[in-house]
Scaffold this motif. Structure first.
Motif, PDB file in Angstrom:
ATOM      1  N   VAL A 575       0.848  -1.201   0.000  1.00 36.69           N
ATOM      2  CA  VAL A 575       0.000   0.000   0.000  1.00 36.69           C
ATOM      3  C   VAL A 575       0.877   1.242   0.000  1.00 36.69           C
ATOM      4  CG1 VAL A 575      -1.635   1.340   1.362  1.00 36.69           C
ATOM      5  CG2 VAL A 575      -1.960  -1.084   1.125  1.00 36.69           C
ATOM      6  N   LEU A 576       1.910   1.212   0.833  1.00 32.47           N
ATOM      7  CA  LEU A 576       2.800   2.371   0.906  1.00 32.47           C
ATOM      8  C   LEU A 576       3.483   2.600  -0.436  1.00 32.47           C
ATOM      9  CD1 LEU A 576       4.030   4.533   2.607  1.00 32.47           C
ATOM     10  CD2 LEU A 576       5.759   2.945   3.353  1.00 32.47           C
ATOM     11  N   SER A 577       3.941   1.508  -1.050  1.00 32.53           N
ATOM     12  CA  SER A 577       4.618   1.660  -2.340  1.00 32.53           C
ATOM     13  C   SER A 577       3.695   2.290  -3.363  1.00 32.53           C
ATOM     14  CB  SER A 577       5.073   0.300  -2.851  1.00 32.53           C
ATOM     15  OG  SER A 577       5.866  -0.333  -1.908  1.00 32.53           O
ATOM     16  N   LEU A 578       2.455   1.785  -3.404  1.00 31.96           N
ATOM     17  CA  LEU A 578       1.526   2.308  -4.403  1.00 31.96           C
ATOM     18  C   LEU A 578       1.171   3.759  -4.111  1.00 31.96           C
ATOM     19  CD1 LEU A 578       0.152   1.380  -6.894  1.00 31.96           C
ATOM     20  CD2 LEU A 578      -1.818   0.724  -5.566  1.00 31.96           C
ATOM     21  N   ALA A 579       1.052   4.079  -2.812  1.00 33.09           N
ATOM     22  CA  ALA A 579       0.709   5.462  -2.460  1.00 33.09           C
ATOM     23  C   ALA A 579       1.841   6.404  -2.854  1.00 33.09           C
ATOM     24  CB  ALA A 579       0.425   5.559  -0.973  1.00 33.09           C
ATOM     25  N   LEU A 580       3.090   5.987  -2.629  1.00 32.83           N
ATOM     26  CA  LEU A 580       4.208   6.849  -2.997  1.00 32.83           C
ATOM     27  C   LEU A 580       4.324   6.979  -4.512  1.00 32.83           C
ATOM     28  CD1 LEU A 580       7.030   5.894  -0.512  1.00 32.83           C
ATOM     29  CD2 LEU A 580       5.484   7.824  -0.465  1.00 32.83           C
ATOM     30  N   TYR A 581       3.831   5.979  -5.210  1.00 29.95           N
ATOM     31  CA  TYR A 581       3.917   6.019  -6.666  1.00 29.95           C
ATOM     32  C   TYR A 581       3.096   7.180  -7.228  1.00 29.95           C
ATOM     33  CZ  TYR A 581       2.465   4.794 -11.398  1.00 29.95           C
ATOM     34  OH  TYR A 581       2.158   4.823 -12.721  1.00 29.95           O
ATOM     35  N   ILE A 582       1.989   7.512  -6.565  1.00 33.34           N
ATOM     36  CA  ILE A 582       1.088   8.526  -7.136  1.00 33.34           C
ATOM     37  C   ILE A 582       1.790   9.866  -7.324  1.00 33.34           C
ATOM     38  CG2 ILE A 582      -1.038   9.816  -6.718  1.00 33.34           C
ATOM     39  CD1 ILE A 582      -2.154   7.305  -5.451  1.00 33.34           C
ATOM     40  N   LEU A 627      -1.011  12.432   1.665  1.00 38.19           N
ATOM     41  CA  LEU A 627      -0.066  11.326   1.579  1.00 38.19           C
ATOM     42  C   LEU A 627       0.617  11.136   2.931  1.00 38.19           C
ATOM     43  CD1 LEU A 627       1.041   9.408  -0.599  1.00 38.19           C
ATOM     44  CD2 LEU A 627       3.025  10.882  -0.664  1.00 38.19           C
ATOM     45  N   GLY A 628       0.966  12.257   3.550  1.00 41.27           N
ATOM     46  CA  GLY A 628       1.565  12.178   4.875  1.00 41.27           C
ATOM     47  C   GLY A 628       0.620  11.507   5.857  1.00 41.27           C
TER      48      GLY A 628
END
Ligand SMILES: [Zn+2]
Ligand SMILES: [Zn+2]
Lengths: 1091, 240
Positions: A575-582, A627-628
């Motif tokens: 989830v974190l990876s995908l969120a940072l991808y945005i 995001l934070g």
């Protein structure tokens, strides 16, 4: 808007998935055929070959007392005199050790190993029938039904022994009308430590001294319930074990010479006091045998290695008891007699009616062989090679034995050993084969699921075309399904005389899927010519794109036991990876920062910016802040995880234990305050959100729910937590009041919840329309023009209103054919509608909020924090989605293209799994929070539906919340629409005005297709996970970890999918319901205003 | 048309890759018991140090200048390097250089903290192995941020700008994009074997991640010149 087609299509897809799951699970879960034949006294089991009545022979013992102490772990029974500081569960049963050391010929204490599943009902079945109840039976723990196989209780009844039973009422359900006398006590309430035990103690001693019994069974539950409630390491456990010590002592004092005492546990418990799995802590119980007359011919030291077992398997109790008490061994027992209680050959003269070791083994082997023959005749699941090997073994052994008996020679010591080896290998063979699969059904289930995933994907890609067409294209597939299903049923009926529903379902599902896909392919080709090349989505470049890669990794991770064990963290990582991808992706596209003029203008690469730099800066700021928030809640959510037994150095979250378990009162208060704070914040945030968008002004049912039900519910919850956290003994005077409150508060909360949800359902509009004075003053002949302004009226400000304005209501009404055309504009707004812009999302948000509170009620108090994180994360994902949509200008063209891209959908569905773990759940059976069934029902239940559904709601709380809230992904970009930042776009001529969700109403067709697309995408991601775990179970079905990891994971994933799809349907239906209400509202408004 | 630059880049990368190799081999030959798994942290710092030193030296020698703004004209020839500050005469320039150097050091440290935070958020233990986590952050910083500092100077705006589709303004920017992405993806992929129950020495935190980062970095070093070479027709840079 086309409502019904959307619903039908979704229902159809869900039905396809369910059919696939049903078929696979039907083929995968183990089935053991029950042999319903019984042993009789006339059976030829005697040492010789001459038929004789087995039951005539004087048995070794006339009577027996069976004390079953539920969850009597072997650790509880050891006694270490050197242990200076014993833990609460150590050294509390000194009577066992004392007796064993002082009277070695009379008593023995062994570890008693249960077979998994270690649930009480399966264990009772196991040690009365001597067989191996299978995995499937785990689900029957709620509805224990009578045992149909041959069992000890039945055999006792056959020879006229009077069986008196007292204790756990599970026995009464398993053996209805089999007891001479029975005193069952309710067992379901795990919080109740004393009812069963005290009930037994009232009657136990009086029964023992009377002469009205032959077999006395007493099943104590206190230790088990103490484990479930407090864990083994708690002072309450010390009290309970000390009490048991006293009971055993007094029972031993009252025993007569012809009586055998068996004290045993049915299973052990883990360090948290739970059981059900197959770890050694759960399987190793204790068994203690005692008789006032010498029971063991030899002291343990004298016998030496061979016949003195280290561990007694639970199945071995059945033949041992049967032979000691002189009844035939139950037909389907696969146990082996406990040799130390039988005298060696040649020493039987002194003992009364005793069998020698060899005779006992022979009877045992003959019975087991008979069962094996019967069973292999009924079912073909035992591999023929091992069957023939066992048969050859037995015939060799029997000829050897008979020869020995005929010649009257002392038997060779090897004979007993080989008989023992034979019995052991039969048991092992049975244990291995009762993992029997139906590969055909499994393959069919897999195929259906694979095609269902494909169908779902195609549906999401073609949603626009499907909705645009008149029909949904569903009629033909459904007809095909009905036809093939009917054909298969008819064929089966004519060929075999009965119908197997599974195959009809399989045929129906497959045919309808294939027909749909075929038609979709045809129309897809037709559509592709218009749109251009859309194929080629399987190129490596697209597969490596994170929105595809992340779900792929997630599915792949389900195939590895290590990843399933570490699932909570792995999902959070993804989830974190995908969120940072945005943001990285947005930055890559140059959309995150306001374009710097010099470089871009010079290059002329970008079209003129659609958004002003300040808007971009603001949106980017929102995105990064959210995001934070998302990252923060992800990180904090890690601290609410529970631990699997496989995770060695893992500490379960301190918030998981209910407040009543905490002993430190300061800590207790702190936890309570934190939970109440989280609850209050949850309520406040919901109200704040609704108020912000002006949804709290009207007098409708939904608004009432938001205003009062939400508040009352949270008060109820907080009070309930306070009441349930009070220690029972601290307020003795108030005990009754507390008990009443524990009953009444949760029930009141349930009622409030029901009321709130019903109100939302019945009256979901949260729009407050204010008709201006001029409007009513106008003549009736002038057709009205509605306009809402962004200006906030003073009145509105008083009410914290943000008015939402809807200018083109009339046009929309024209579209609906409600109002005749021919109006003139007078340029003045006539109606201001507050909250119209969030008319769809407000009820949904409220619904989720109320539902979340209801689900929180079923959790331990500390989980309130986790639920708050869940809410925050939901909001963060929604805002990130909205901001990135705005930044990438997806809604900019005003094309009414409401597509929700894959990234937020994947994020949403993974978040559901993440919070499944972060609310303290695990995909294992022992971790199910059974306590949820007693919220509001502290006395237990009579039926099984209610507790089962409460536990389901508790287990899949996050799945439910995220699925119900899924349509919010469609609405949120519209809710967070940027006002006035869109020069030159077609859809908002009056640039300053917010249209928000009314945009959806303007494009009913796109609304339907977008809703369909969103739901099918969500279902696709969920379905792909189910498919992956089904694949894992199918491929790894002989894996060491299959019953420990993959099978439970499959069950949880499948039931999670079913619950999610049902919740998704509820959410979508709610949206459609709101749409109906909005349509009616517009209809009503017209005559109102034109008056 | 950038044949010269590509050649320079390839040789620089060869030198950097060689330094990674040397940092692994030389201490192993000199110090007893030095190994990548066994004494992971020394290896990690050796690699970081070697890469940092070689990168700084190479970029200084090559004279890859961060694009300086117009109003700071005059300082763009040799903006960032340790020795450079002393070789230039002017007091002004010296102060400017010193402040740049200082800022670069601050950025380096901040970047370490940033990576540390991100790694912790990804699930690294917060307290238990803080030293290991921080070492990984140092490695990541010296493989990625230091390069940014060398090529772009201490200018976060420019860093963010570089990582967009049209943000690269020179071959070196494109190269930066590729190596940084490879390094980070390598470190990310390196986290995958950790939960597996194979009990290998390289599964210990943070061995697999730092190995992943290093391998990713080496891949990036190879891939960047190659990619640029094969795509040189398509590459257009707006203003150098
Ligand atoms: Zn039990
Ligand atoms: Zn239990």
């Amino acid at each position: 808007m086309k409502r019904l087609p959307v619903l039908w299509l979704l229902l159809w897809v869900c039905a396809l998935y369910s059919a696939g799951i049903y078929l696979f699970v039907g083929g995968f879960l183990l089935v053991r055929l029950e042999v319903n034949r019984t042993s009789t006294c006339g059976d030829v089991l005697q040492p010789g070959e001459e038929p004789a009545d087995f039951c005539r022979v004087q048995p070794r013992f006339r009577r027996a007392v069976l004390l079953i102490v539920d969850a009597l772990k072997i650790d509880f029974t050891w006694f270490d005199p050197h242990n200076a500081a014993p833990r609460p569960y150590e050294n509390k049963l000194p009577v066992l050790e004392e007796t064993v050391s002082s009277r070695p010929a009379h008593s023995r204490l062994y570890p008693f190993r249960a077979d998994p599943p270690t649930t009480t009902m399966q264990r009772i079945k196991g040690f009365t029938t001597g067989s191996l109840p299978t995995f499937v039976d785990v689900g029957n723990n709620f509805a224990s039904s009578a045992i149909l196989e041959d069992n000890l209780i039945h055999q006792f009844g056959q020879v006229g022994k009077r069986v008196v039973f007292m204790g756990d009422d599970t026995w009464e359900n398993l053996f209805p009308k089999k007891f001479h006398r029975s005193l069952p006590f309710p067992s379901f309430n795990v919080k109740d430590l004393h009812t069963v035990d005290n009930g037994i103690l009232q009657h136990l001693y009086t029964t023992m001294v009377s002469d009205d019994w032959d077999i006395l069974v007493a099943h104590f539950l206190g230790v088990d319930h103490c484990g479930h409630r407090f864990g083994p390491d708690h002072p309450a456990m010390a009290d309970k074990l000390t009490q048991m010590n006293g009971v055993i002592r007094s029972v031993m004092d009252r025993l007569q010479n012809d009586t055998l005492l068996v004290v045993m546990g049915d299973h052990g418990m883990t360090d948290t006091g739970d059981h059900g799995g197959e770890s050694q802590k759960e399987t190793d119980a204790a068994i203690f045998l005692y008789s006032p007359s010498p029971l063991f011919p030899a002291a343990p030291s004298e016998v030496g290695g061979r016949s003195e077992p280290d561990v007694v398997p639970q199945t071995d109790l059945v033949p041992t008891l049967a032979l000691l008490l002189g009844v035939p061994i139950p037909y389907s027992s696969v146990g082996q007699v406990l040799l130390p209680v039988f005298p060696p050959h040649g020493q039987t003269k002194g003992a009364v009616g005793g069998l020698s070791q060899l005779e006992a083994l022979w009877i045992n082997a003959k019975q087991v062989n008979r069962f094996l023959e019967t069973y292999s005749g009924m079912a073909k699941d035992i591999p023929p090679e091992s069957l023939s090997r066992l048969k050859a073994d037995f015939s060799r052994l029997s000829s050897e034995y008979l020869a020995t008996v005929r010649r009257g020679r002392p038997p060779s010591p090897q004979l007993a050993a080989s008989l023992q080896a034979y019995l052991t290998s039969v048991r092992d063979t049975c244990r291995a084969t009762w993992a029997r699969f139906n590969p055909l059904k499994m393959a069919a289930g897999l195929a259906i699921l694979a095609f269902a995933c494909l169908t779902c994907f195609v549906l999401s890609e073609l949603s626009f075309e499907l909705i645009r067409e008149d029909g949904t294209g569903l009629r033909a597939p459904v007809a095909a399904a009905l036809m093939t299903g009917g054909c298969v049923a008819a064929g089966q009926l004519s060929a075999r005389g009965y119908v197997e529903v599974a195959w009809c379902l399989a045929a129906a599902a497959l045919s309808s899927e294939l027909l749909f896909l075929w038609r979709a392919r045809r129309s897809g080709i037709a559509g592709a010519e218009k749109i251009g090349p859309t194929s080629g989505w399987l190129t490596p470049r697209r597969l490596l794109a994170p929105p595809v890669l992340v779900p792929l990794l997630r599915c792949a991770s389900l195939l590895s036991d290590s990843y399933v064990i570490a699932e909570g963290r792995a999902v959070t990582f993804l989830v974190l990876s995908l969120a940072l991808y945005i943001p990285i992706r947005l930055n890559w596209d140059g959309l995150l920062l306001p374009p710097s003029h010099d470089s871009l203008k010079a290059a002329g690469i970008l079209p003129p910016p659609a958004l002003s730099p300040s808007t971009v800066r603001k949106e980017s700021g929102t995105l990064l802040a959210c995001l934070g928030l998302l990252v923060g809640s992800l990180y904090l959510s890690l601290s609410f995880h529970a631990c699997r037994e496989e995770q060695g150095s893992c500490q379960p979250s301190p918030f998981l234990s209910p407040l009543s378990r905490l002993q430190d009162s300061r800590l207790k208060n702190l936890h309570y305050v934190l939970s109440v704070f989280a609850l209050a914040l949850w309520t406040y945030l919901l109200r704040r959100c609704l108020r912000h968008y002006g949804n709290l002004n009207s007098a409708s049912g939904a608004v009432f729910a938001a205003r009062w039900v939400l508040l009352l519910l949270s008060v109820c919850l907080a009070l309930y937590w306070a009441v349930s956290a009070t220690p029972e003994d601290s307020f003795r005077n108030l005990a009754e009041l507390i008990a009443m409150a524990q009953l009444a508060l949760p029930r009141a909360a349930f009622c409030l919840l029901g009321l709130g949800l019903a109100l939302i359902w019945l009256d979901p509009l949260t729009v407050y329309a204010k008709t201006k004075v001029q409007a009513s003053a106008r003549g009736p002949s002038v057709p009205p023009r509605y306009r809402a302004s962004t200006a906030i009226s003073p009145q509105a400000e008083l009410h914290h209103l943000i008015p939402q304005i809807y200018q083109r209501m009339r046009r929309s009404l024209d579209d609906d054919g409600e109002l005749s055309a021919g109006s003139e504009a007078d340029g003045r707004p006539a109606v201001e509608a507050y909250g119209l812009g969030t008319v769809y999302s407000a009820p949904l948000v409220l619904f989720c909020g109320l539902l979340g509170m209801g689900l929180l009620l079923l959790h331990p108090e500390g989980m309130a924090l986790s639920f708050l994180l869940l809410l925050l994360q939901m909001g963060a994902v929604l805002h990130i989605h909205a901001s990135s949509t705005t930044l990438s200008g997806l809604h900019g063209a005003g094309s009414g293209c409401f597509n929700v891209p894959w990234t937020p959908v994947v994020l949403w569905s993974l978040a559901a799994t993440q919070f499944f773990h972060a609310t303290g759940h695990l995909p294992t059976f022992p971790s199910i929070q059974w306590g949820a069934a007693f919220v509001g029902f502290p006395e237990g239940h009579t039926g099984t539906v209610l507790p089962a559904s409460l536990v389901t709601l508790n287990t899949f709380a996050s799945h439910i919340l995220f699925s119900v809230g899924c349509p919010l992904l469609l609405f949120w970009p519209l809710v967070c629409e940027v006002r006035g930042g869109r020069p030159g776009t077609a859809c908002s001529e009056e640039g300053e005005d917010a249209v928000m969700e009314m945009r959806l109403r303007e494009n009913p067709q796109q609304f339907s297709s977008a809703l369909l697309q969103l739901s099918t995408r969500y279902l696709f991601v969920l379905g792909a996970q189910v498919f992956a775990s089904v694949c894992a179970a199918a491929i790894l079905r002989r894996h060491l970890m299959v019953w420990k990891v993959f099978a439970p994971k499959l069950m949880f994933e499948a039931s999670g999918f079913l619950v999610s799809s049902a919740s998704l349907l509820i959410g979508v239906t709610l949206v459609l319901r709101v749409d109906v209400a909005v349509g009616r509202w517009f209809k009503r408004l017209i005559p109102d205003a034109s008056r | 048309m950038w044949d010269h630059e590509i050649r320079a880049m390839a040789s620089t990368h060869a030198i950097i890759a060689a330094s990674v190799f040397m940092a692994t081999v030389v201490p192993a030959a000199l110090v007893r018991g030095f190994s990548v798994y066994g004494t992971h942290l020394p290896w990690l710092y050796a690699v970081s140090g070697a890469v940092a030193a070689v990168s700084v030296a190479a970029f200084w020698l090559l004279g890859i200048s961060p694009p300086t703004k117009k109003h700071t004209l005059g300082y763009k020839e040799f903006p960032k390097s340790r020795c450079q500050a002393f070789s230039k005469g002017s007091q002004d320039k010296l102060i400017y250089k010193l402040s740049r150097l200082f800022r670069s050091c601050v950025y380096f440290f901040l970047s370490c903290l940033f990576f540390h935070a991100v790694v912790v958020l990804y699930g690294a233990p917060l307290i238990e192995s803080a030293l290991e986590t921080f070492s990984l952050a140092v490695l990541l910083t010296s493989l990625t941020t230091l390069r940014c500092l060398c090529v772009l100077g201490p200018n976060v705006q420019a860093w963010i700008r570089v990582f967009s589709r049209h943000g690269a303004m020179s071959v070196w920017d494109t190269c930066l994009q590729i190596t940084v992405a490879c390094t980070l993806v390598g470190a990310w992929v390196g986290a995958f074997p950790i939960p597996l129950d194979w009990d290998r020495p390289w599964q210990v935190w943070p061995v697999s991640c730092s190995l992943g980062a290093t391998i990713g970095f080496l891949t990036g070093l190879v891939a960047a010149p190659a990619w640029i070479h094969y795509h040189r027709k398509q590459l257009t840079y707006k203003c150098k």
